[in-house]
Design a protein around this motif. Sequence first.
Motif, PDB file in Angstrom:
ATOM      1  N   TRP A   1       0.793  -1.239   0.000  1.00  0.00           N
ATOM      2  CA  TRP A   1       0.000   0.000   0.000  1.00  0.00           C
ATOM      3  C   TRP A   1       0.820   1.282   0.000  1.00  0.00           C
ATOM      4  O   TRP A   1       0.536   2.179  -0.797  1.00  0.00           O
ATOM      5  CB  TRP A   1      -0.973   0.010   1.164  1.00  0.00           C
ATOM      6  CG  TRP A   1      -2.244  -0.729   0.917  1.00  0.00           C
ATOM      7  CD1 TRP A   1      -2.606  -1.396  -0.213  1.00  0.00           C
ATOM      8  CD2 TRP A   1      -3.325  -0.887   1.826  1.00  0.00           C
ATOM      9  NE1 TRP A   1      -3.827  -1.971  -0.050  1.00  0.00           N
ATOM     10  CE2 TRP A   1      -4.289  -1.668   1.188  1.00  0.00           C
ATOM     11  CE3 TRP A   1      -3.543  -0.449   3.119  1.00  0.00           C
ATOM     12  CZ2 TRP A   1      -5.481  -2.003   1.808  1.00  0.00           C
ATOM     13  CZ3 TRP A   1      -4.726  -0.791   3.729  1.00  0.00           C
ATOM     14  CH2 TRP A   1      -5.685  -1.558   3.082  1.00  0.00           C
ATOM     15  N   PRO A   2       1.804   1.424   0.892  1.00  0.00           N
ATOM     16  CA  PRO A   2       2.539   2.704   0.912  1.00  0.00           C
ATOM     17  C   PRO A   2       3.165   3.083  -0.430  1.00  0.00           C
ATOM     18  O   PRO A   2       2.938   4.208  -0.902  1.00  0.00           O
ATOM     19  CB  PRO A   2       3.583   2.504   2.018  1.00  0.00           C
ATOM     20  CG  PRO A   2       2.930   1.534   2.946  1.00  0.00           C
ATOM     21  CD  PRO A   2       2.206   0.582   2.029  1.00  0.00           C
ATOM     22  N   PRO A   3       3.923   2.193  -1.095  1.00  0.00           N
ATOM     23  CA  PRO A   3       4.506   2.617  -2.371  1.00  0.00           C
ATOM     24  C   PRO A   3       3.461   2.871  -3.457  1.00  0.00           C
ATOM     25  O   PRO A   3       3.624   3.778  -4.278  1.00  0.00           O
ATOM     26  CB  PRO A   3       5.457   1.488  -2.768  1.00  0.00           C
ATOM     27  CG  PRO A   3       5.176   0.357  -1.860  1.00  0.00           C
ATOM     28  CD  PRO A   3       4.436   0.872  -0.677  1.00  0.00           C
ATOM     29  N   LEU A   4       2.378   2.111  -3.458  1.00  0.00           N
ATOM     30  CA  LEU A   4       1.342   2.333  -4.465  1.00  0.00           C
ATOM     31  C   LEU A   4       0.657   3.681  -4.269  1.00  0.00           C
ATOM     32  O   LEU A   4       0.403   4.400  -5.246  1.00  0.00           O
ATOM     33  CB  LEU A   4       0.310   1.209  -4.439  1.00  0.00           C
ATOM     34  CG  LEU A   4       0.773  -0.141  -4.959  1.00  0.00           C
ATOM     35  CD1 LEU A   4      -0.355  -1.166  -4.846  1.00  0.00           C
ATOM     36  CD2 LEU A   4       1.257  -0.039  -6.391  1.00  0.00           C
TER      37      LEU A   4
ATOM     38  N   ARG B   1     -10.372   7.389  -5.264  1.00  0.00           N
ATOM     39  CA  ARG B   1     -10.202   5.938  -5.158  1.00  0.00           C
ATOM     40  C   ARG B   1     -10.416   5.391  -3.750  1.00  0.00           C
ATOM     41  O   ARG B   1     -10.797   4.240  -3.591  1.00  0.00           O
ATOM     42  CB  ARG B   1      -8.831   5.519  -5.671  1.00  0.00           C
ATOM     43  CG  ARG B   1      -8.695   5.748  -7.156  1.00  0.00           C
ATOM     44  CD  ARG B   1      -7.355   5.294  -7.684  1.00  0.00           C
ATOM     45  NE  ARG B   1      -7.281   5.527  -9.105  1.00  0.00           N
ATOM     46  CZ  ARG B   1      -7.709   4.683 -10.031  1.00  0.00           C
ATOM     47  NH1 ARG B   1      -8.263   3.557  -9.665  1.00  0.00           N
ATOM     48  NH2 ARG B   1      -7.598   4.969 -11.305  1.00  0.00           N
ATOM     49  N   THR B   2     -10.121   6.196  -2.721  1.00  0.00           N
ATOM     50  CA  THR B   2     -10.219   5.690  -1.351  1.00  0.00           C
ATOM     51  C   THR B   2     -11.362   6.285  -0.548  1.00  0.00           C
ATOM     52  O   THR B   2     -11.788   5.698   0.440  1.00  0.00           O
ATOM     53  CB  THR B   2      -8.915   5.965  -0.578  1.00  0.00           C
ATOM     54  OG1 THR B   2      -8.757   7.376  -0.423  1.00  0.00           O
ATOM     55  CG2 THR B   2      -7.703   5.371  -1.284  1.00  0.00           C
ATOM     56  N   GLY B   3     -11.792   7.492  -0.917  1.00  0.00           N
ATOM     57  CA  GLY B   3     -12.816   8.166  -0.139  1.00  0.00           C
ATOM     58  C   GLY B   3     -12.249   8.977   1.012  1.00  0.00           C
ATOM     59  O   GLY B   3     -12.998   9.531   1.817  1.00  0.00           O
ATOM     60  N   PHE B   4     -10.923   9.059   1.106  1.00  0.00           N
ATOM     61  CA  PHE B   4     -10.280   9.794   2.185  1.00  0.00           C
ATOM     62  C   PHE B   4      -9.411  10.904   1.614  1.00  0.00           C
ATOM     63  O   PHE B   4      -8.902  10.817   0.510  1.00  0.00           O
ATOM     64  CB  PHE B   4      -9.407   8.862   3.039  1.00  0.00           C
ATOM     65  CG  PHE B   4     -10.213   7.823   3.764  1.00  0.00           C
ATOM     66  CD1 PHE B   4     -10.831   8.117   4.975  1.00  0.00           C
ATOM     67  CD2 PHE B   4     -10.362   6.557   3.241  1.00  0.00           C
ATOM     68  CE1 PHE B   4     -11.580   7.170   5.636  1.00  0.00           C
ATOM     69  CE2 PHE B   4     -11.114   5.598   3.893  1.00  0.00           C
ATOM     70  CZ  PHE B   4     -11.724   5.906   5.092  1.00  0.00           C
TER      71      PHE B   4
ATOM     72  N   ASP C   1      -1.781   9.836   7.369  1.00  0.00           N
ATOM     73  CA  ASP C   1      -1.783   9.389   8.768  1.00  0.00           C
ATOM     74  C   ASP C   1      -1.862   7.869   8.845  1.00  0.00           C
ATOM     75  O   ASP C   1      -1.153   7.234   9.637  1.00  0.00           O
ATOM     76  CB  ASP C   1      -2.945  10.007   9.540  1.00  0.00           C
ATOM     77  CG  ASP C   1      -2.755  11.482   9.822  1.00  0.00           C
ATOM     78  OD1 ASP C   1      -1.621  11.994   9.665  1.00  0.00           O
ATOM     79  OD2 ASP C   1      -3.764  12.135  10.190  1.00  0.00           O
ATOM     80  N   ALA C   2      -2.720   7.283   8.035  1.00  0.00           N
ATOM     81  CA  ALA C   2      -2.848   5.826   8.014  1.00  0.00           C
ATOM     82  C   ALA C   2      -1.578   5.179   7.476  1.00  0.00           C
ATOM     83  O   ALA C   2      -1.110   4.163   8.013  1.00  0.00           O
ATOM     84  CB  ALA C   2      -4.050   5.413   7.175  1.00  0.00           C
ATOM     85  N   LEU C   3      -1.006   5.762   6.433  1.00  0.00           N
ATOM     86  CA  LEU C   3       0.224   5.212   5.860  1.00  0.00           C
ATOM     87  C   LEU C   3       1.381   5.283   6.848  1.00  0.00           C
ATOM     88  O   LEU C   3       2.236   4.403   6.872  1.00  0.00           O
ATOM     89  CB  LEU C   3       0.598   5.940   4.574  1.00  0.00           C
ATOM     90  CG  LEU C   3      -0.277   5.635   3.362  1.00  0.00           C
ATOM     91  CD1 LEU C   3       0.152   6.488   2.181  1.00  0.00           C
ATOM     92  CD2 LEU C   3      -0.238   4.160   3.017  1.00  0.00           C
TER      93      LEU C   3
END
Length: 73
Positions: free
Chosen positions: A34-37, A53-56, A63-65
């Motif tokens: 996920w992080p690199p993508l 794509r994520t809604g965020f 923050d999540a990454l």
Amino acid sequence: MRVVASEGEGGDEEAADSTGDFVRHLPTFIADVWPPLLDLTFQFLGSQEARYRTGFYEDEINDALAAIRNIAG
């Protein structure tokens, strides 16, 4: 809440650990990918595309990454 990478599919289960923190298990392959993508999405398509794509929003995603990057190998 704390995120822990683990082998397998992980899941949505949450459990309190001995400190009372909730622990969310995330499959290791997701923590690695996920992080690199999302970095590439931000770089080439912009934060608005990540929002679509994520809604965020970008700050929420970052923050999540940050939590994922702390556990990814």
